[in-house]
Motif scaffolding. Structure first.
Motif, short mmCIF file in Angstrom:
data_model
loop_
_atom_site.label_atom_id
_atom_site.label_comp_id
_atom_site.label_asym_id
_atom_site.label_seq_id
_atom_site.Cartn_x
_atom_site.Cartn_y
_atom_site.Cartn_z
N TYR A 184 10.30 69.33 29.02
CA TYR A 184 10.54 70.28 28.38
C TYR A 184 10.13 71.58 28.98
O TYR A 184 10.71 72.60 28.79
N MET A 185 9.40 71.58 29.99
CA MET A 185 9.05 72.72 30.88
C MET A 185 10.24 72.66 31.77
O MET A 185 10.50 73.90 32.19
N ASP A 199 10.66 62.64 32.35
CA ASP A 199 10.40 61.82 30.98
C ASP A 199 11.80 61.27 30.43
O ASP A 199 12.06 60.26 29.84
N ASN A 200 13.05 62.04 30.70
CA ASN A 200 14.27 61.70 30.27
C ASN A 200 14.59 61.75 28.97
O ASN A 200 15.03 60.72 28.21
N ILE A 201 14.24 62.69 28.32
CA ILE A 201 14.27 63.02 27.01
C ILE A 201 15.56 63.39 26.77
O ILE A 201 16.54 63.40 27.64
N GLN A 202 16.30 63.24 25.40
CA GLN A 202 17.77 63.74 24.87
C GLN A 202 18.20 64.79 25.53
O GLN A 202 19.36 64.89 26.03
N GLN A 203 17.46 66.01 25.59
CA GLN A 203 18.28 66.99 26.20
C GLN A 203 18.35 66.99 27.71
O GLN A 203 19.47 67.80 28.10
N SER A 204 17.81 66.17 28.38
CA SER A 204 17.98 65.83 29.86
C SER A 204 19.48 65.86 29.99
O SER A 204 20.13 66.15 31.02
N TRP A 205 20.03 64.87 28.95
CA TRP A 205 21.54 64.62 29.60
C TRP A 205 22.33 65.36 28.54
O TRP A 205 23.71 65.18 28.98
N MET A 206 22.03 65.93 27.45
CA MET A 206 23.02 66.67 26.63
C MET A 206 23.28 67.79 27.00
O MET A 206 24.26 68.58 26.70
N MET A 207 22.30 68.74 27.85
CA MET A 207 22.46 69.88 28.16
C MET A 207 23.55 69.84 29.44
O MET A 207 23.82 68.98 30.16
N ARG A 208 23.88 71.30 29.69
CA ARG A 208 24.80 71.49 30.91
C ARG A 208 24.36 72.69 31.64
O ARG A 208 24.20 73.59 31.32
N PRO A 209 23.83 72.45 33.07
CA PRO A 209 24.07 71.32 33.76
C PRO A 209 22.93 70.33 33.43
O PRO A 209 21.95 70.65 32.94
N SER A 210 23.46 69.03 33.42
CA SER A 210 22.37 68.18 32.96
C SER A 210 21.34 67.61 34.11
O SER A 210 21.64 68.14 35.14
#
Length: 349
Positions: free
Chosen positions: A247-248, A273-284
């Protein structure tokens, strides 16, 4: 409503056999178990859970206490603990402390009054004062995620020192030598461990992590934005930054985008943490994955193994699981030339 006697009559067995087959307290033959289960289904029998808990001295309930329920980390703890408990025939009572030590104490006292079979909880912080409660109960307890120094209370944690080490090794291998870190609250031991692993590895690899390049955040998106803004505005020199949760890290990326600073072209960023946003955003986002499922499974297994035992449940058990580094698009080799913070200073002038 059908009674236990009605089920026994239909299955052609005694009421005690029905009870044993339902509760699993004493093994019965496979043929008998199947007959009882069919009779239960056919009659729509629903056991009296209160009476059942009095007979077998087990409520088949576990308590799970987390600091908050909105954070994806703790959503994962709830999901996987519930999954592990259900597989063992247990249900969960779930509560959030809202990171308030007084609320944490009240909720755990309430769980103990319910005579549940065990408590799994993630502490608020070092300010937690539930130890005095735990010392006067024989209900099995496991601390998950945020451990204690005391060895007599079982704990299941990720190796947080190793998580900092993994990130530092990765960034050093790319050629970075000047680092920054946005920590979680430092009154929580895991964040001090993460920082120690990161700093020790950076220094051992010939890098720098100056005190002015360390900002204490609070795990929230906004503190990531504030942290990176503070570092840039005070002229901190770094080409790579680790935020101790995703998140931070997302907050960092948001602020850098607002200021026109390229990631990873000018600053590399990593999270945890590897939350969903970490791989959904660009750049991942390059990040460290926590072994949530394994942590929760171990915690449930420890609790159930100790539930109902007459001996002292306080054994020296500490399960420490390995983190996993996941390399994505927000980390790369450092830029040639000046630091991004210096470039922005020049632009302001």
């Amino acid at each position: 409503m059908p009674s236990l006697k009605d089920v026994a009559r239909l299955a052609g067995v005694s009421t005690s056999t029905v009870s044993r087959a339902i509760n699993g307290t004493i093994p019965v033959s496979e043929e008998t178990r199947l007959r009882v289960e069919k009779a239960v289904r056919d009659m729509g029998y629903k056991p009296n859970l209160v009476a059942q808990s009095l007979r077998i001295r087990s409520t088949r309930l576990l308590g799970l206490v987390v600091p908050e329920m909105q954070h994806e980390t703790f959503i994962s703890f709830i999901r996987f603990t519930e999954e592990a408990a259900e597989a063992k025939g247990y249900n969960l009572i779930i509560g959030s402390t809202n990171s308030d030590p007084d609320r944490e104490e009240r909720f755990i006292e309430n769980l103990i009054r319910r005579n549940i079979d065990g408590i799994i909880f993630s502490r608020v912080s070092d300010k937690s004062h539930v130890l005095k409660i735990l010392d006067r109960t024989k209900i099995p307890v496991v601390i998950i995620d945020r451990t204690l120094e005391r060895e007599d209370i079982p704990s299941v944690v990720m190796d947080n020192y190793e998580s900092g080490k993994l990130v530092a090794e990765h960034l050093l291998s790319l050629g970075h030598r000047a680092f920054a870190c946005i920590t979680g609250p430092l009154d929580i031991a895991i964040n001090r461990d993460r920082l120690a692993g990161f700093r020790d590895t950076v220094l051992a690899g010939g890098g720098t992590l100056e005190d002015k390049c360390i900002y204490e955040g609070n795990f929230k998106f906004e503190s990531g934005k504030k942290g990176i803004a503070y570092l840039l505005d005070t002229g901190a020199r770094f080409t790579a930054l680790w935020a101790q949760n995703d998140y931070m890290a997302v907050g960092v990326l948001n602020l850098l985008s607002e200021r026109g600073i390229a990631v990873p072209g000018e600053i590399s960023v990593a999270g945890l943490d590897n939350i969903q946003q970490s791989w959904m955003m660009r750049p991942s986002l390059t990040t460290v994955a926590q072994p949530f499922r394994e942590m929760c499974t171990h915690a449930v297994d420890i609790i159930i193994d100790r539930a109902g035992r007459e001996d002292d449940n306080r054994e020296k058990i500490r399960v420490m699981l390995k983190p996993e580094l996941i390399v994505r698009e927000t980390t790369a080799r450092p830029p040639e030339g000046s630091f991004a913070a210096e470039r922005k200073e020049v632009e302001r002038k």
